[in-house]
Design a protein around this motif. Sequence first.
Motif: not given
Length: 72
Positions: A27-43
């Motif tokens: 499925e399309w990963g429309g919901w992302g989260n990253s604990p900080s700007p230094a860490v890549a976003t996971r979807w």
Amino acid sequence: MSDTDRRLLTEAPKMYVHYCEEKGCEEWGGWGNSPSPAVATRWWCFEHFPHKSYEQEQALRRLSPKRGQKIC
């Protein structure tokens, strides 16, 4: 801010395609989260997004078919 102060758009904006990180889900990963700007976003897709609020969980349960029930 004025439109005359902006640079001209010389190329099309880039579209980032990201799918759900859950193994086997396409499925399309429309919901992302990253604990900080230094860490890549996971979807994730909405169903697999691990940071849902209580209200979102309730809505997902109402939409999900009960066991043994067929989706028409």
